[in-house]
Design a protein around this motif. Structure first.
Motif, PDB file in Angstrom:
ATOM      1  N   ALA A  53     -68.173  55.542  35.063  1.00  0.00           N
ATOM      2  CA  ALA A  53     -68.889  56.131  36.193  1.00  0.00           C
ATOM      3  C   ALA A  53     -69.381  57.547  35.904  1.00  0.00           C
ATOM      4  O   ALA A  53     -70.297  58.031  36.587  1.00  0.00           O
ATOM      5  N   MET A  54     -68.811  58.204  34.886  1.00  0.00           N
ATOM      6  CA  MET A  54     -69.200  59.570  34.549  1.00  0.00           C
ATOM      7  C   MET A  54     -70.327  59.631  33.534  1.00  0.00           C
ATOM      8  O   MET A  54     -70.721  60.712  33.106  1.00  0.00           O
ATOM      9  N   THR A  55     -70.852  58.490  33.139  1.00  0.00           N
ATOM     10  CA  THR A  55     -71.914  58.444  32.132  1.00  0.00           C
ATOM     11  C   THR A  55     -73.271  58.171  32.784  1.00  0.00           C
ATOM     12  O   THR A  55     -73.342  57.623  33.888  1.00  0.00           O
ATOM     13  N   PRO A  56     -74.370  58.538  32.107  1.00  0.00           N
ATOM     14  CA  PRO A  56     -75.692  58.162  32.622  1.00  0.00           C
ATOM     15  C   PRO A  56     -75.813  56.652  32.832  1.00  0.00           C
ATOM     16  O   PRO A  56     -76.431  56.210  33.803  1.00  0.00           O
ATOM     17  N   ALA A  57     -75.213  55.859  31.932  1.00  0.00           N
ATOM     18  CA  ALA A  57     -75.266  54.407  32.072  1.00  0.00           C
ATOM     19  C   ALA A  57     -74.578  53.955  33.347  1.00  0.00           C
ATOM     20  O   ALA A  57     -75.090  53.104  34.081  1.00  0.00           O
ATOM     21  N   GLY A  58     -73.405  54.513  33.624  1.00  0.00           N
ATOM     22  CA  GLY A  58     -72.669  54.131  34.811  1.00  0.00           C
ATOM     23  C   GLY A  58     -73.386  54.538  36.081  1.00  0.00           C
ATOM     24  O   GLY A  58     -73.425  53.778  37.057  1.00  0.00           O
ATOM     25  N   ARG A  59     -73.976  55.734  36.077  1.00  0.00           N
ATOM     26  CA  ARG A  59     -74.661  56.215  37.283  1.00  0.00           C
ATOM     27  C   ARG A  59     -75.921  55.418  37.575  1.00  0.00           C
ATOM     28  O   ARG A  59     -76.286  55.213  38.733  1.00  0.00           O
ATOM     29  N   SER A  60     -76.590  54.941  36.531  1.00  0.00           N
ATOM     30  CA  SER A  60     -77.841  54.194  36.728  1.00  0.00           C
ATOM     31  C   SER A  60     -77.622  52.689  36.823  1.00  0.00           C
ATOM     32  O   SER A  60     -78.557  51.938  37.116  1.00  0.00           O
ATOM     33  N   GLY A  61     -76.385  52.236  36.524  1.00  0.00           N
ATOM     34  CA  GLY A  61     -76.109  50.803  36.534  1.00  0.00           C
ATOM     35  C   GLY A  61     -76.550  50.085  35.280  1.00  0.00           C
ATOM     36  O   GLY A  61     -76.665  48.856  35.269  1.00  0.00           O
ATOM     37  N   ALA A  62     -76.790  50.851  34.205  1.00  0.00           N
ATOM     38  CA  ALA A  62     -77.229  50.256  32.939  1.00  0.00           C
ATOM     39  C   ALA A  62     -76.026  49.779  32.132  1.00  0.00           C
ATOM     40  O   ALA A  62     -75.705  50.297  31.063  1.00  0.00           O
ATOM     41  N   VAL A  63     -75.331  48.787  32.675  1.00  0.00           N
ATOM     42  CA  VAL A  63     -74.129  48.214  32.067  1.00  0.00           C
ATOM     43  C   VAL A  63     -74.352  46.713  31.945  1.00  0.00           C
ATOM     44  O   VAL A  63     -74.633  46.042  32.949  1.00  0.00           O
ATOM     45  N   ARG A  64     -74.240  46.177  30.734  1.00  0.00           N
ATOM     46  CA  ARG A  64     -74.557  44.775  30.489  1.00  0.00           C
ATOM     47  C   ARG A  64     -73.466  44.121  29.628  1.00  0.00           C
ATOM     48  O   ARG A  64     -72.776  44.792  28.855  1.00  0.00           O
ATOM     49  N   SER A  65     -73.351  42.793  29.750  1.00  0.00           N
ATOM     50  CA  SER A  65     -72.405  42.029  28.936  1.00  0.00           C
ATOM     51  C   SER A  65     -73.167  41.000  28.111  1.00  0.00           C
ATOM     52  O   SER A  65     -74.135  40.396  28.592  1.00  0.00           O
ATOM     53  N   PHE A  66     -72.708  40.789  26.862  1.00  0.00           N
ATOM     54  CA  PHE A  66     -73.348  39.856  25.942  1.00  0.00           C
ATOM     55  C   PHE A  66     -72.293  39.005  25.237  1.00  0.00           C
ATOM     56  O   PHE A  66     -71.147  39.423  25.075  1.00  0.00           O
ATOM     57  N   ASP A  67     -72.708  37.845  24.790  1.00  0.00           N
ATOM     58  CA  ASP A  67     -71.841  36.917  24.055  1.00  0.00           C
ATOM     59  C   ASP A  67     -71.508  37.512  22.684  1.00  0.00           C
ATOM     60  O   ASP A  67     -72.392  37.714  21.850  1.00  0.00           O
ATOM     61  N   ILE A  68     -70.230  37.760  22.442  1.00  0.00           N
ATOM     62  CA  ILE A  68     -69.813  38.382  21.186  1.00  0.00           C
ATOM     63  C   ILE A  68     -70.107  37.506  19.969  1.00  0.00           C
ATOM     64  O   ILE A  68     -70.443  38.000  18.894  1.00  0.00           O
ATOM     65  N   VAL A  69     -69.992  36.184  20.131  1.00  0.00           N
ATOM     66  CA  VAL A  69     -70.241  35.297  18.994  1.00  0.00           C
ATOM     67  C   VAL A  69     -71.710  35.331  18.608  1.00  0.00           C
ATOM     68  O   VAL A  69     -72.065  35.285  17.426  1.00  0.00           O
ATOM     69  N   LEU A  70     -72.583  35.432  19.608  1.00  0.00           N
ATOM     70  CA  LEU A  70     -74.011  35.541  19.324  1.00  0.00           C
ATOM     71  C   LEU A  70     -74.335  36.871  18.661  1.00  0.00           C
ATOM     72  O   LEU A  70     -74.995  36.907  17.609  1.00  0.00           O
ATOM     73  N   LEU A  71     -73.858  37.980  19.227  1.00  0.00           N
ATOM     74  CA  LEU A  71     -74.233  39.296  18.718  1.00  0.00           C
ATOM     75  C   LEU A  71     -73.627  39.616  17.361  1.00  0.00           C
ATOM     76  O   LEU A  71     -74.288  40.233  16.518  1.00  0.00           O
ATOM     77  N   LEU A  72     -72.382  39.227  17.137  1.00  0.00           N
ATOM     78  CA  LEU A  72     -71.686  39.675  15.935  1.00  0.00           C
ATOM     79  C   LEU A  72     -71.434  38.574  14.909  1.00  0.00           C
ATOM     80  O   LEU A  72     -70.743  38.804  13.923  1.00  0.00           O
ATOM     81  N   GLY A  73     -71.986  37.386  15.129  1.00  0.00           N
ATOM     82  CA  GLY A  73     -71.803  36.316  14.154  1.00  0.00           C
ATOM     83  C   GLY A  73     -72.588  36.540  12.883  1.00  0.00           C
ATOM     84  O   GLY A  73     -72.175  36.137  11.800  1.00  0.00           O
ATOM     85  N   PHE A  74     -73.760  37.192  12.986  1.00  0.00           N
ATOM     86  CA  PHE A  74     -74.648  37.426  11.844  1.00  0.00           C
ATOM     87  C   PHE A  74     -74.867  36.141  11.048  1.00  0.00           C
ATOM     88  O   PHE A  74     -74.882  36.138   9.824  1.00  0.00           O
ATOM     89  N   GLY A  75     -75.049  35.053  11.799  1.00  0.00           N
ATOM     90  CA  GLY A  75     -75.374  33.764  11.216  1.00  0.00           C
ATOM     91  C   GLY A  75     -76.827  33.422  11.482  1.00  0.00           C
ATOM     92  O   GLY A  75     -77.648  34.323  11.724  1.00  0.00           O
ATOM     93  N   PRO A  76     -77.180  32.139  11.479  1.00  0.00           N
ATOM     94  CA  PRO A  76     -78.576  31.733  11.659  1.00  0.00           C
ATOM     95  C   PRO A  76     -79.188  32.137  12.997  1.00  0.00           C
ATOM     96  O   PRO A  76     -80.412  32.112  13.145  1.00  0.00           O
TER      97      PRO A  76
END
Length: 282
Positions: free
Chosen positions: A220-243
């Protein structure tokens, strides 16, 4: 046997899945891989677990280990192939070549690499044409947070998370602060003042996951928190570095544009799959 999420994805992309006798617990995609016998988590393998499935070849990701276990498996007569390469598109092509050679699918490997190269060029054109910028025009600073057991850690330089942020045109908020992954304090997060905060989940995004991320101390003390710029992503997709690397970069890029108010951006399209055990930082 395949150990490592990205390595297993390559096996399936090459059409070599019929050769698999087992995978590790990080191999969550495609979903059918979850039905195969498991040998534990890639970083904490045991020789007994691997040998119980009697593999002839062990495809071991760069994170697989401990090294002593891999040495034991090799000494027992199993061919251990290290599937290694940088956190980059060039590294992906290297890994595809390694798996294609080990599985006897060289033609399929070349075909896959050509198809991915065309897709990658398109994604890079998107990123270069519209990098994620704040309203002031600066490249967005992004904090990449992950749960590692009960602890929340932030991604520093030299990590897969740092690489995927750079590929998507963003700046890692912790790049200059430290290397690897470190436990996060509310004070450190507030001081870093990221424009966007992203978290990860395994499998299907559940109701309340993003709310829990927003509720973390310091957010809540960050620009991201104040603006609501908080997102969630699939870890297997983002960090798999596969095809799916082109898809991962495109998904993250679109999500960051949306988070910082990029024009004309719709909802982020995340790949989902049945929930499974937590994956560890890369």
């Amino acid at each position: 046997m395949s150990v490592g999420a990205g390595t297993t994805e390559i096996v399936y992309a090459l059409g070599a899945q019929a050769q698999l006798v087992g995978v590790d617990t990080s191999s969550l995609y495609p979903a059918v891989a979850q039905a195969l016998p498991k040998v534990g988590y890639q970083r904490t393998l045991t020789a007994e677990g691997v040998m119980s499935l009697a593999p002839q070849v062990l495809l071991a990701s760069q994170d697989a280990g401990p090294p002593a276990v891999l040495a034991q498996v090799a000494a027992a007569g199993v061919t251990v192939v290290r599937v290694d390469g940088a956190y980059s598109f060039e590294g992906l092509l290297q890994r595809i070549g390694q798996v294609a050679s080990a599985t006897g699918r060289l033609d399929e490997g070349e075909k896959l690499s050509r198809a991915l190269a065309a897709r990658w060029a398109d994604v890079m054109a998107q990123v270069d044409g519209r990098p994620p910028r704040t309203e002031s025009g600066k490249i967005a600073s992004v904090a990449f947070l992950m749960r590692h057991g009960p602890t929340v850690v932030a991604a520093g330089r030299g990590t897969g998370a740092d690489a995927i942020l750079r590929l998507a045109g963003a700046r890692n908020a912790f790049n200059e602060a430290f290397e690897g992954y470190k436990p996060l304090s509310a004070e450190a997060l507030a001081q870093t003042a990221p424009d966007v905060i992203i978290g990860t989940y395994d499998g299907t995004l559940k109701p309340g996951d993003t709310d829990a991320l927003k509720a973390l101390p310091g957010v809540a003390m960050t620009p991201a928190g104040r603006s609501g710029a908080v997102r969630s992503f699939d870890i297997v997709l983002l960090l798999g570095f596969g095809p799916r690397l082109p898809e991962a970069v495109e998904t993250l890029h679109q999500g960051l544009l949306q988070a910082v108010g990029g024009p004309g951006q719709g909802a982020v399209q995340s790949m989902t799959q049945p929930a499974a055990s937590a994956a560890s930082p890369r």
